[in-house]
Scaffold this motif. Structure first.
Motif, PDB file in Angstrom:
ATOM      1  N   PRO A  87       0.803  -1.234   0.000  1.00  0.00           N
ATOM      2  CA  PRO A  87       0.000   0.000   0.000  1.00  0.00           C
ATOM      3  C   PRO A  87       0.830   1.277   0.000  1.00  0.00           C
ATOM      4  CG  PRO A  87      -0.097  -1.074   2.149  1.00  0.00           C
ATOM      5  CD  PRO A  87       0.539  -2.051   1.199  1.00  0.00           C
ATOM      6  N   CYS A  88       2.076   1.208   0.505  1.00  0.00           N
ATOM      7  CA  CYS A  88       2.941   2.388   0.439  1.00  0.00           C
ATOM      8  C   CYS A  88       3.297   2.718  -1.005  1.00  0.00           C
ATOM      9  CB  CYS A  88       4.222   2.155   1.238  1.00  0.00           C
ATOM     10  SG  CYS A  88       3.977   1.947   3.008  1.00  0.00           S
ATOM     11  N   LEU A  89       3.405   1.686  -1.841  1.00  0.00           N
ATOM     12  CA  LEU A  89       3.728   1.883  -3.252  1.00  0.00           C
ATOM     13  C   LEU A  89       2.482   2.268  -4.052  1.00  0.00           C
ATOM     14  CD1 LEU A  89       5.953   1.646  -5.448  1.00  0.00           C
ATOM     15  CD2 LEU A  89       5.184  -0.693  -5.805  1.00  0.00           C
ATOM     16  N   THR A  90       1.413   1.519  -3.892  1.00  0.00           N
ATOM     17  CA  THR A  90       0.205   1.812  -4.673  1.00  0.00           C
ATOM     18  C   THR A  90      -0.400   3.161  -4.275  1.00  0.00           C
ATOM     19  OG1 THR A  90      -1.140   0.536  -3.097  1.00  0.00           O
ATOM     20  CG2 THR A  90      -0.324  -0.620  -5.051  1.00  0.00           C
ATOM     21  N   GLY A  91      -0.178   3.583  -3.025  1.00  0.00           N
ATOM     22  CA  GLY A  91      -0.665   4.897  -2.602  1.00  0.00           C
ATOM     23  C   GLY A  91       0.010   6.024  -3.358  1.00  0.00           C
ATOM     24  N   ARG A  92       1.260   5.824  -3.723  1.00  0.00           N
ATOM     25  CA  ARG A  92       1.957   6.828  -4.524  1.00  0.00           C
ATOM     26  C   ARG A  92       1.332   6.911  -5.917  1.00  0.00           C
ATOM     27  NH1 ARG A  92       8.405   6.068  -2.952  1.00  0.00           N
ATOM     28  NH2 ARG A  92       8.086   5.858  -0.685  1.00  0.00           N
ATOM     29  N   VAL A  93       1.017   5.742  -6.473  1.00  0.00           N
ATOM     30  CA  VAL A  93       0.363   5.716  -7.788  1.00  0.00           C
ATOM     31  C   VAL A  93      -1.017   6.363  -7.706  1.00  0.00           C
ATOM     32  CG1 VAL A  93      -0.409   4.256  -9.689  1.00  0.00           C
ATOM     33  CG2 VAL A  93       1.634   3.630  -8.387  1.00  0.00           C
ATOM     34  N   PRO A 111      -0.357  10.839   0.477  1.00  0.00           N
ATOM     35  CA  PRO A 111      -0.839  10.437   1.814  1.00  0.00           C
ATOM     36  C   PRO A 111      -1.304   8.982   1.792  1.00  0.00           C
ATOM     37  CG  PRO A 111      -2.538  11.684   0.689  1.00  0.00           C
ATOM     38  CD  PRO A 111      -1.363  11.644  -0.249  1.00  0.00           C
ATOM     39  N   THR A 112      -0.362   8.062   1.651  1.00  0.00           N
ATOM     40  CA  THR A 112      -0.689   6.641   1.541  1.00  0.00           C
ATOM     41  C   THR A 112      -1.306   6.127   2.845  1.00  0.00           C
ATOM     42  OG1 THR A 112       1.434   5.862   2.381  1.00  0.00           O
ATOM     43  CG2 THR A 112       1.312   6.382   0.025  1.00  0.00           C
ATOM     44  N   SER A 113      -1.853   4.927   2.777  1.00  0.00           N
ATOM     45  CA  SER A 113      -2.418   4.340   3.997  1.00  0.00           C
ATOM     46  C   SER A 113      -1.338   4.098   5.036  1.00  0.00           C
ATOM     47  CB  SER A 113      -3.137   3.026   3.662  1.00  0.00           C
ATOM     48  OG  SER A 113      -2.246   2.087   3.073  1.00  0.00           O
ATOM     49  N   CYS A 114      -0.109   3.843   4.595  1.00  0.00           N
ATOM     50  CA  CYS A 114       1.006   3.660   5.533  1.00  0.00           C
ATOM     51  C   CYS A 114       1.263   4.950   6.298  1.00  0.00           C
ATOM     52  CB  CYS A 114       2.268   3.257   4.776  1.00  0.00           C
ATOM     53  SG  CYS A 114       2.122   1.733   3.835  1.00  0.00           S
ATOM     54  N   TRP A 115       1.257   6.066   5.570  1.00  0.00           N
ATOM     55  CA  TRP A 115       1.492   7.359   6.226  1.00  0.00           C
ATOM     56  C   TRP A 115       0.332   7.716   7.138  1.00  0.00           C
ATOM     57  CZ3 TRP A 115       5.270  10.665   7.172  1.00  0.00           C
ATOM     58  CH2 TRP A 115       4.935  11.949   7.618  1.00  0.00           C
ATOM     59  N   ARG A 116      -0.891   7.498   6.688  1.00  0.00           N
ATOM     60  CA  ARG A 116      -2.048   7.854   7.512  1.00  0.00           C
ATOM     61  C   ARG A 116      -2.097   7.027   8.789  1.00  0.00           C
ATOM     62  NH1 ARG A 116      -4.617   7.732   2.430  1.00  0.00           N
ATOM     63  NH2 ARG A 116      -5.585   5.734   2.956  1.00  0.00           N
ATOM     64  N   LYS A 145       7.832   2.498   8.755  1.00  0.00           N
ATOM     65  CA  LYS A 145       9.172   1.935   8.558  1.00  0.00           C
ATOM     66  C   LYS A 145      10.034   2.844   7.686  1.00  0.00           C
ATOM     67  CE  LYS A 145      11.486  -2.294   6.988  1.00  0.00           C
ATOM     68  NZ  LYS A 145      11.287  -3.657   6.401  1.00  0.00           N
ATOM     69  N   GLY A 146       9.466   3.334   6.599  1.00  0.00           N
ATOM     70  CA  GLY A 146      10.230   4.192   5.711  1.00  0.00           C
ATOM     71  C   GLY A 146      10.654   5.481   6.380  1.00  0.00           C
ATOM     72  N   ALA A 147       9.734   6.082   7.143  1.00  0.00           N
ATOM     73  CA  ALA A 147      10.055   7.343   7.817  1.00  0.00           C
ATOM     74  C   ALA A 147      11.136   7.146   8.871  1.00  0.00           C
ATOM     75  CB  ALA A 147       8.790   7.924   8.444  1.00  0.00           C
ATOM     76  N   LEU A 148      11.103   6.022   9.573  1.00  0.00           N
ATOM     77  CA  LEU A 148      12.108   5.759  10.598  1.00  0.00           C
ATOM     78  C   LEU A 148      13.486   5.538   9.989  1.00  0.00           C
ATOM     79  CD1 LEU A 148      10.111   3.456  13.046  1.00  0.00           C
ATOM     80  CD2 LEU A 148      10.831   5.821  13.449  1.00  0.00           C
ATOM     81  N   ARG A 149      13.520   5.018   8.769  1.00  0.00           N
ATOM     82  CA  ARG A 149      14.810   4.788   8.115  1.00  0.00           C
ATOM     83  C   ARG A 149      15.328   6.028   7.390  1.00  0.00           C
ATOM     84  NH1 ARG A 149      14.110  -0.731   4.720  1.00  0.00           N
ATOM     85  NH2 ARG A 149      12.738   0.685   3.579  1.00  0.00           N
ATOM     86  N   GLU A 150      14.458   6.999   7.158  1.00  0.00           N
ATOM     87  CA  GLU A 150      14.839   8.152   6.347  1.00  0.00           C
ATOM     88  C   GLU A 150      15.987   8.973   6.938  1.00  0.00           C
ATOM     89  OE1 GLU A 150      14.625  10.644   2.951  1.00  0.00           O
ATOM     90  OE2 GLU A 150      14.055   8.568   3.404  1.00  0.00           O
ATOM     91  N   PRO A 151      16.044   9.221   8.273  1.00  0.00           N
ATOM     92  CA  PRO A 151      17.206   9.962   8.794  1.00  0.00           C
ATOM     93  C   PRO A 151      18.530   9.298   8.457  1.00  0.00           C
ATOM     94  CG  PRO A 151      15.460   9.938  10.423  1.00  0.00           C
ATOM     95  CD  PRO A 151      15.037   8.991   9.329  1.00  0.00           C
TER      96      PRO A 151
END
Length: 211
Positions: A67-73, A180-185, A192-198
């Protein structure tokens, strides 16, 4: 008189201090990412563009498109529905976790949603920096001169700096769309992505890609 333990073991004090510094620095970067994410979510693209460049992420989760990927689409589809873009460029190579090609999965999702416009796939990139550099010639070949880069909110702070440092914005008029994907919401800065971003920001900065 015996000395305090922290005096007798200065290496432990140094280790604790270094660990605390890293933790605070990591948290500070995370807060900056969060503030920027909220800002870009509130600023949707205003000008029509030739294409939406959708950046990839993990392709599948539990046997289904992530859903993090399809939400971008889905965000790119919303831009097309609003008349802001007419074609898509999907950028993402083989996912090391599941062996799927991110660009292909994104195209499938767009087709299933009924999008019939032109779609270009860049299926070799393995990083955000490569998303931009490998997509550039494909965009130019397609006659694109203006582009909306689509990714999740936490990702855009780093993308904006990579765009400037790489000269990508000298080839194209660039706007950004936070997805605003379901992962972000669901998890926001705790995803997981946000925690790895720093860590990705620090890595890119040390390698001279951001500043």
């Amino acid at each position: 008189m015996s000395r305090p333990r922290w005096v007798r073991r200065p290496w432990q004090v140094a280790l604790f201090g270094a660990t605390l510094f890293v933790a605070l620095a990591y948290a500070a970067i995370g807060v900056a990412i969060w503030w920027h994410a909220e800002a870009v979510l509130a600023q949707a693209p205003k000008r029509p563009a030739d294409a939406a460049l959708v950046l990839g992420s993990r392709a599948f989760l539990d046997g289904k498109p992530h859903p993090c990927l399809t939400g971008r689409v889905d965000t790119a589809l919303a831009l097309a529905k609003a008349g802001l873009v007419k074609q898509f460029v999907f950028s993402g190579g083989v996912d090391s976790e599941d062996g799927r090609t991110e660009a292909f999965v994104m195209r499938q999702h767009a087709q299933a949603a009924g999008f019939a416009g032109p779609m270009v796939m860049e299926s070799a990139s393995t990083s955000t920096r490569l998303n931009l550099s490998l997509s550039r010639p494909l965009l130019l070949a397609a006659g694109v001169r203006s582009v909306v880069i689509v990714s999740e909110p936490y990702h855009l702070w780093r993308i904006e700096r990579l765009v400037r440092m790489s000269g990508f914005d000298r080839s194209f008029d660039v706007q950004y769309a936070a997805a605003p994907t379901s992962c972000w919401r669901a998890l926001g800065p705790l995803s997981k992505g946000a925690l790895r971003e720093p860590a990705a920001i620090v890595n890119n900065a040390f390698r001279g890609f951001l500043f």
